[in-house]
Scaffold this active site. Sequence first.
Site, PDB file in Angstrom:
ATOM      1  N   TYR A 107      -9.218  -0.766  -4.889  1.00 10.56           N
ATOM      2  CA  TYR A 107      -8.124  -1.720  -4.669  1.00 10.56           C
ATOM      3  C   TYR A 107      -8.260  -2.334  -3.271  1.00 10.56           C
ATOM      4  CZ  TYR A 107      -6.540   0.246  -9.041  1.00 10.56           C
ATOM      5  OH  TYR A 107      -6.499   0.636 -10.358  1.00 10.56           O
ATOM      6  N   CYS A 130      -0.072   5.082 -13.100  1.00 11.66           N
ATOM      7  CA  CYS A 130       0.522   3.822 -13.535  1.00 11.66           C
ATOM      8  C   CYS A 130       1.037   3.963 -14.958  1.00 11.66           C
ATOM      9  CB  CYS A 130      -0.531   2.719 -13.533  1.00 11.66           C
ATOM     10  SG  CYS A 130      -1.042   2.255 -11.889  1.00 11.66           S
ATOM     11  N   ARG A 166      -3.726  13.874 -15.613  1.00  9.61           N
ATOM     12  CA  ARG A 166      -3.633  13.978 -17.072  1.00  9.61           C
ATOM     13  C   ARG A 166      -3.012  15.292 -17.522  1.00  9.61           C
ATOM     14  NH1 ARG A 166      -9.618  12.912 -18.060  1.00  9.61           N
ATOM     15  NH2 ARG A 166      -9.588  14.054 -16.103  1.00  9.61           N
ATOM     16  N   SER A 226       0.199  13.742  -9.913  1.00  7.28           N
ATOM     17  CA  SER A 226      -0.561  12.600  -9.399  1.00  7.28           C
ATOM     18  C   SER A 226       0.117  11.294  -9.768  1.00  7.28           C
ATOM     19  CB  SER A 226      -1.961  12.635 -10.027  1.00  7.28           C
ATOM     20  OG  SER A 226      -2.868  11.909  -9.248  1.00  7.28           O
ATOM     21  N   GLN A 256       3.528   5.896  -3.807  1.00  8.86           N
ATOM     22  CA  GLN A 256       2.179   5.437  -3.456  1.00  8.86           C
ATOM     23  C   GLN A 256       2.204   3.911  -3.350  1.00  8.86           C
ATOM     24  OE1 GLN A 256      -1.108   5.324  -6.344  1.00  8.86           O
ATOM     25  NE2 GLN A 256      -2.296   6.587  -4.933  1.00  8.86           N
TER      26      GLN A 256
HETATM   27  C1  LIG Z   1      -2.820   6.795 -16.978  1.00  7.48           C
HETATM   28  C2  LIG Z   1      -3.351   6.973 -15.585  1.00  7.48           C
HETATM   29  C3  LIG Z   1      -2.862   6.177 -14.565  1.00  7.48           C
HETATM   30  C4  LIG Z   1      -3.320   6.335 -13.247  1.00  7.48           C
HETATM   31  N1  LIG Z   1      -2.755   5.627 -12.232  1.00  7.48           N
HETATM   32  C5  LIG Z   1      -3.043   5.936 -10.941  1.00  7.48           C
HETATM   33  C6  LIG Z   1      -2.306   5.399  -9.863  1.00  7.48           C
HETATM   34  O1  LIG Z   1      -1.348   4.687 -10.054  1.00  7.48           O
HETATM   35  N2  LIG Z   1      -2.671   5.728  -8.605  1.00  7.48           N
HETATM   36  C7  LIG Z   1      -3.704   6.587  -8.366  1.00  7.48           C
HETATM   37  O2  LIG Z   1      -3.985   6.863  -7.205  1.00  7.48           O
HETATM   38  N3  LIG Z   1      -4.393   7.136  -9.361  1.00  7.48           N
HETATM   39  C8  LIG Z   1      -4.079   6.844 -10.639  1.00  7.48           C
HETATM   40  N4  LIG Z   1      -4.748   7.463 -11.661  1.00  7.48           N
HETATM   41  C9  LIG Z   1      -5.783   8.448 -11.315  1.00  7.48           C
HETATM   42  C10 LIG Z   1      -5.149   9.815 -11.211  1.00  7.48           C
HETATM   43  O3  LIG Z   1      -4.135   9.858 -10.230  1.00  7.48           O
HETATM   44  C11 LIG Z   1      -6.195  10.887 -10.884  1.00  7.48           C
HETATM   45  O4  LIG Z   1      -6.772  10.591  -9.621  1.00  7.48           O
HETATM   46  C12 LIG Z   1      -7.253  10.980 -11.967  1.00  7.48           C
HETATM   47  O5  LIG Z   1      -6.691  10.807 -13.259  1.00  7.48           O
HETATM   48  C13 LIG Z   1      -7.981  12.320 -11.946  1.00  7.48           C
HETATM   49  O6  LIG Z   1      -7.100  13.384 -12.155  1.00  7.48           O
HETATM   50  P1  LIG Z   1      -6.985  14.195 -13.553  1.00  7.48           P
HETATM   51  O7  LIG Z   1      -8.361  14.644 -13.896  1.00  7.48           O
HETATM   52  O8  LIG Z   1      -6.045  15.316 -13.257  1.00  7.48           O
HETATM   53  O9  LIG Z   1      -6.442  13.251 -14.592  1.00  7.48           O
HETATM   54  C14 LIG Z   1      -4.319   7.298 -12.983  1.00  7.48           C
HETATM   55  C15 LIG Z   1      -4.821   8.080 -14.029  1.00  7.48           C
HETATM   56  C16 LIG Z   1      -4.329   7.945 -15.308  1.00  7.48           C
HETATM   57  C17 LIG Z   1      -4.868   8.854 -16.393  1.00  7.48           C
END
Ligand SMILES: Cc1cc2nc3c(=O)[nH]c(=O)nc-3n(C[C@H](O)[C@H](O)[C@H](O)COP(=O)(O)O)c2cc1C
Length: 751
Positions: A572, A416, A714, A413, A491
């Site tokens: 956003y 940032c 994560r 995923s 993205q």
């Molecule tokens: C540190 C961090 C940065 C993130 N940055 C973005 C991002 O740049 N673009 C985005 O679409 N989602 C971003 N997310 C959200 C993740 O892409 C994802 O949708 C969300 O963490 C849920 O997935 P997970 O449960 O596997 O962590 C970020 C999440 C984390 C933890």
Amino acid sequence: MRIVSIGGGPAGLYFSLLMKKADPGHDITVIERNRADDTFGFGVVFSDATLESFADADRDSYTEITASFAHWDAIDIHYRATVLTSRGHGFAGIARQRLLDILQRRCVDLGVRLEFQTEVGDLATYADADLLVGADGVNSVVRGRHAGEFQPHVDWRPNKFVWLGTTFPFDAFTFLFKESEHGLWRVHAYRYDASTSTFILETTEPTWRRAGLDQADEEQTLAFVERLFADELRGHRLLKNRSFWRSFPTVKNAAWHYKNIVLLGDAAHTAHFSIGSGTKLAIEDAIALARALQRGGEVEKALADYEEDRRPEVERLQRAAQVSLAWFEEMERYHGRLEPIQFAMSLLTRSLRVTHENLKTRDSRFVAEVDRWFAGRAEQQAQVPVVGARTPPPMFTPFRLREMVLSNRVVVSPMCQYSAEDGTPNDWHLVNLGSRAVGGAALVMAEMTDVSREGRITPGCTGMYRPEHQAAWKRIVDFVHAASAARVALQLAHAGRKGSTRRLWEGMDEPLPDGNWPLVSASALPYFPHSQVPKAMDRSDMDTVREQFVRAARMAEQAGFDMLELHMAHGYLLASFISPLTNVRRDEYGGTLENRARYPLEVFDAVRAVWPAAKPMSVKISATDWAEGGLDADDAVGFARRLREHGCDIITVSTGQTVPDQKPVYGRLYQTPFSDRIRHEADVPTMTVGNIASYDDVNSILSAGRADLCVLARGHLYDPYWTRHAAYEQGWDLPWPDQYVSVKGFTPRRA
Ligand SMILES: Cc1cc2nc3c(=O)[nH]c(=O)nc-3n(C[C@H](O)[C@H](O)[C@H](O)COP(=O)(O)O)c2cc1C
Ligand SMILES: Cc1cc2nc3c(=O)[nH]c(=O)nc-3n(C[C@H](O)[C@H](O)[C@H](O)COP(=O)(O)OP(=O)(O)OC[C@H]3O[C@@H](n4cnc5c(N)ncnc54)[C@H](O)[C@@H]3O)c2cc1C
């Protein structure tokens, strides 16, 4: 202790017998409004696992109960012209009356007083009891009399169901699905003694009305159902027993105890019959309450301990039941669309308690068939051979988006890193994405990358707006392509009203203390009350930002990215147009979904026009705002449909982060139901993201058709080699880079 149990169902009887057994000095009375041999309903079902706790609590009743069981281990699914069988499930059924007989007799033997045909209305009659147990079922009087203290919440579900019996001895737990001119009918049927089965018929309210059943009495219902299921019943009759059409209430209470009064079983909580756990929960409550009281001490403290002990397990089951009931309520979505084997996987894994892996343990042949079917489908879709002697697990099948073919279904995923200088990615980004590409995911997505300096969330965000950005990204893309089989996506985004804020670890979404830049959004609404107020975009701002997206897309193509994702989620800029909470415009860009989607679609079209036709584009959306008056799943389906019509190849289904006062319901795979719905109702491929943590989750999601790709965020921070490790655990051979081939002779150990 003087104990009064209002209600002589499984909860009240079992609790009473355990207490009396532990201390014959207790004075225990069960008050029951029915006669001893009056019972409503037919059979109840337990899983093998549940029975072990019964054996520990009271071996005498356990022995009698199990002697009366009808056992079976298969689930039969009748879908269209097919019957699919999945084995190894281990269930047992018993007549509710038989169960109550055993428990009543055991109570009497131990010296519990049973008072039948006594309807309790006024609790004051029992004011001198040391403990008053509200075991009086779903419409509990005890709960009602103390509603202020227990704070019950009853959610009446929309479907209609009727509880019938039949003399047809189903030899498996049987799901029947049948279409008639009125709509789709679902049956949950199981045998509970040698010659009788429970037969629960369920349907949507519109179907029920179309069939005229809102006007039907018991006899007419019986005649209708016998006609509808004549083939399956093979001449057997249906049985009635106060078989009225009902709606299912999901009962929850903020508290289960007050002073010396406690709620048990259905009075405290219900779980939908499709996971068959009401009686199990009632008896487990009884065991926990008896155990807490037997530890001695104050009654109130014991009641608090009981609630603390039971609540997490009950809530877990209620969450599973909620997903399960939603599946049955919404299954028109799958019926006729899914092929039989995938329909069966969707049904069996609906509540997430049964997964691809534990189905494999129960019935490896069934899962092997699922995997073969899935691999065959993948081969057709990707137009590449699925090579090798062994059928791959679903996660290791290919997937095609335009000319891009992914070698497996795992995606890193975008996340940032807040580590760039004026948008330029550096060595951190190279190592971050590079190691995850080497780690085996088929697609790595570079973080939210902004189309202008003012479009950044924080000063550390990456961009695609200066020539050096293109070169810096190209270095990373080239590395990924050279070092791995992974494809790499960018993205693109604009932060909108969530811009000019601090890095994650300095205070997410909090405004920068200084060095701020001006913000734009759909409407002039700040994120927090103390956030900067954005300017509502005018037409010229829209043109400017659209052209920034187009410029960034061209640069991304020059940098060699394989795919583009437009970020229309998480509040956003583009998302701010879609949600009615952030878009209060009165022009053609606000109001209806059609209008709110207009600008995001305009940007999509402009980018699509310059992005090479061979390369795919995805869009990330928030499928709900988790907030009153916000975007909901219906809107999300509507928007996803429009995106598909505009040429979007796949949708990443996320949720929320639109407003700070959202109320998300987190849990394992908590966003996957939205992906499932969009995939089927908008007829578009999806990527699901959110709390996916195991390869078993990935295989379950894919084989049940809930998404086409699984995205981990994560999970990939924790373990860049997540896919490689998943391959190892499944015995799947994922080629290592030449530099690392020696790992083949290495066996990882945990301790
Ligand atoms: C540190 C961090 C940065 C993130 N940055 C973005 C991002 O740049 N673009 C985005 O679409 N989602 C971003 N997310 C959200 C993740 O892409 C994802 O949708 C969300 O963490 C849920 O997935 P997970 O449960 O596997 O962590 C970020 C999440 C984390 C933890
Ligand atoms: C269609 C359907 C199918 C189900 N299938 C299953 C299944 O397969 N497996 C399973 O485990 N569970 C199943 N259940 C759920 C199960 O019936 C209940 O969850 C379970 O019986 C709960 O036990 P209880 O003792 O809390 O409540 P109940 O069994 O409802 O007992 C409460 C008792 O209190 C009495 N009572 C109520 N009010 C008063 C009053 N004012 N005065 C005196 N007495 C009173 C009632 O007469 C009743 O006997 C199903 C339920 C439904 C509706």
